[in-house]
Scaffold this active site. Structure first.
Site, PDB file in Angstrom:
ATOM      1  N   ILE A   1       0.843  -1.016  -0.039  1.00 41.06           N
ATOM      2  CA  ILE A   1       0.075   0.053   0.013  1.00 41.06           C
ATOM      3  C   ILE A   1       0.921   1.253  -0.042  1.00 41.06           C
ATOM      4  O   ILE A   1       1.937   1.097   0.589  1.00 41.06           O
ATOM      5  CB  ILE A   1      -1.163   0.016   0.994  1.00 41.06           C
ATOM      6  CG1 ILE A   1      -2.056   1.158   1.078  1.00 41.06           C
ATOM      7  CG2 ILE A   1      -0.097   0.038   2.637  1.00 41.06           C
ATOM      8  CD1 ILE A   1      -2.949   1.022   1.944  1.00 41.06           C
TER       9      ILE A   1
ATOM     10  N   VAL B   1       4.617  -1.368   3.054  1.00 39.34           N
ATOM     11  CA  VAL B   1       4.381   0.164   2.576  1.00 39.34           C
ATOM     12  C   VAL B   1       5.344   0.857   1.538  1.00 39.34           C
ATOM     13  O   VAL B   1       6.606   0.605   1.741  1.00 39.34           O
ATOM     14  CB  VAL B   1       4.386   1.138   4.049  1.00 39.34           C
ATOM     15  CG1 VAL B   1       4.356   2.683   3.544  1.00 39.34           C
ATOM     16  CG2 VAL B   1       3.306   0.779   4.732  1.00 39.34           C
ATOM     17  N   LYS B   2       4.846   1.450   0.504  1.00 42.30           N
ATOM     18  CA  LYS B   2       5.511   1.928  -0.505  1.00 42.30           C
ATOM     19  C   LYS B   2       5.871   3.368  -0.264  1.00 42.30           C
ATOM     20  O   LYS B   2       5.121   4.333  -0.087  1.00 42.30           O
ATOM     21  CB  LYS B   2       4.922   1.891  -1.829  1.00 42.30           C
ATOM     22  CG  LYS B   2       4.587   0.206  -2.400  1.00 42.30           C
ATOM     23  CD  LYS B   2       3.544   0.320  -3.636  1.00 42.30           C
ATOM     24  CE  LYS B   2       4.413   0.685  -4.825  1.00 42.30           C
ATOM     25  NZ  LYS B   2       3.281   0.424  -6.095  1.00 42.30           N
ATOM     26  N   ILE B   3       7.422   3.716  -0.376  1.00 41.04           N
ATOM     27  CA  ILE B   3       7.978   4.894  -0.353  1.00 41.04           C
ATOM     28  C   ILE B   3       8.501   5.104  -1.575  1.00 41.04           C
ATOM     29  O   ILE B   3       9.397   4.511  -2.015  1.00 41.04           O
ATOM     30  CB  ILE B   3       8.523   4.960   0.923  1.00 41.04           C
ATOM     31  CG1 ILE B   3       7.784   4.909   2.273  1.00 41.04           C
ATOM     32  CG2 ILE B   3       9.440   6.379   1.126  1.00 41.04           C
ATOM     33  CD1 ILE B   3       8.799   5.006   3.544  1.00 41.04           C
TER      34      ILE B   3
END
Length: 368
Positions: free
Chosen positions: A109, A140-142
């Site tokens: 996400i 978690v996408k950064i």
């Protein structure tokens, strides 16, 4: 069941993830089928994917009504819908995660793309998303922007799984790995256990050719140079991966149970119809990597993809492509800077469209 081409791919050490997530995918049993027949062991998502899922059909309507009764903010409405999907997908993929020592079985996400140049905002949102989903197999996408790098390091230091997205350049890739290593070192120094901390570095592929080909045309370069830079870029990134995850510094972390940050090939659907539709799968097959594909690429590869180890083939030729591109007058550094800026903007635009779509859906449900 006969072994499929994608099962053969996984036997060579490359994991197959899908680049779409929707409630329809989860509720229809389609994801379970793809895990069985297409060797799918992970899912990525982004604002564009969620926007499409939420705008089509009525799978979200019931939860929409419940959420709208207590929430006015469109972004918060979206998060409640998205987190529900991610949680359910994590549960479906949990046996993969359990059975593979945390190698695969992840669902991603993404932080709000409007935070791509806001380090503190990214850290706060990444932490919040991990807490909302609360599953060990959530990524978690950064984005791998300059401002994203300290956030990546901080989240790894906190023991959180991170999918670094929107990587285009070899230089930025090396900086992403450095952020990962520093995060692991901080985690270990503070008494943390890196065993269950995972990360992937998502290298975007087809977009590199889209931008480079346009400039090669403008420069009047030989046609043979087109469609070459993206694969060369990824092949050289993999060589850097092998260098950066070896030697004394890495061995100290590995001894503590740390795992390598695998390269993930993203944007692997072929944008140019003149190119083979499975080009960016066939040319980048190698161990300890992930290829995340949209549905049409999975279907095409299952139909006619060739399964051969190619990722370390013709590495010298890949270096030569860089030289030829420069000789043709195309500035690689400017290509990748442009792509990063455009990538962030595209995701921001999609996020705005997503929130507009939620407002439109709110109107439909209220008037119904």
């Amino acid at each position: 069941m006969a072994k499929s081409r994608l099962h053969e791919l996984s036997e060579l050490g490359q994991s197959v993830w899908i680049d779409f997530l929707s409630r329809q995918l989860l509720q229809s049993g389609e994801l379970a089928r793809m895990m069985e027949e297409d060797a799918v062991v992970g899912i990525t998502s982004n604002p564009t994917i969620f926007q499409k899922a939420i705008s089509e059909g009525n799978a979200y309507d019931e939860q929409f009504r419940e959420v709208l009764a207590e929430e006015d903010d469109s972004k918060e409405v979206f998060l409640k819908l998205a987190v529900e999907d991610v949680k359910n997908a994590c549960d479906l993929l949990r046996p993969v995660w359990d059975g593979g020592n945390g190698q695969d079985g992840y669902v991603s996400i993404e932080v709000d793309p409007n935070l791509a140049f806001d380090t503190d905002g990214t850290i706060a949102e990444a932490q919040r998303l991990h807490e909302l989903v609360d599953k060990p197999n959530c990524f978690v996408k950064i984005p791998g922007t300059k401002d994203g790098l300290p956030a990546i390091e901080e989240m790894i230091a906190r023991g959180r799984n991170i999918n670094v997205t929107l990587i285009f350049s070899l230089q930025r890739y090396a900086e992403v790995v450095e952020a990962y290593l520093r995060g692991l070192e901080r985690l270990v120094e503070n008494g943390g256990d890196p065993t269950h901390v995972a990360s992937v570095a998502s290298f975007f592929v087809s977009r590199v050719d889209t931008e480079a080909d346009k400039r090669l045309d403008e420069a009047g370069a030989p046609k043979e140079l087109k469609g070459k830079l993206a694969v060369a870029n990824a092949k050289l990134a993999y060589q850097r991966y092998k260098e950066l995850f070896s030697g004394e510094r890495w061995e100290k972390l590995a001894a503590k149970g740390a795992t390598r940050q695998r390269c993930l090939w993203a944007s692997t659907s072929t944008k140019n119809p003149a190119y083979r539709d499975v080009l960016y799968v066939e040319e980048l097959i190698g161990p300890e990597t992930v290829n995340t594909m949209p549905e049409e690429t999975i279907e095409a590869f299952q139909d006619h993809g060739e399964v051969v180890l190619t990722l370390e083939r013709d590495v010298d030729e890949a270096k030569r492509v860089f030289e030829q591109i420069a000789e043709a007058g195309v500035d690689y550094d400017d290509v990748v800077v442009t792509l990063e800026q455009e990538g962030v903007q595209k995701f921001s635009d999609s996020f705005a469209e997503l929130l507009d779509g939620i407002e439109a859906k709110r109107g439909e449900l209220v008037s119904a």
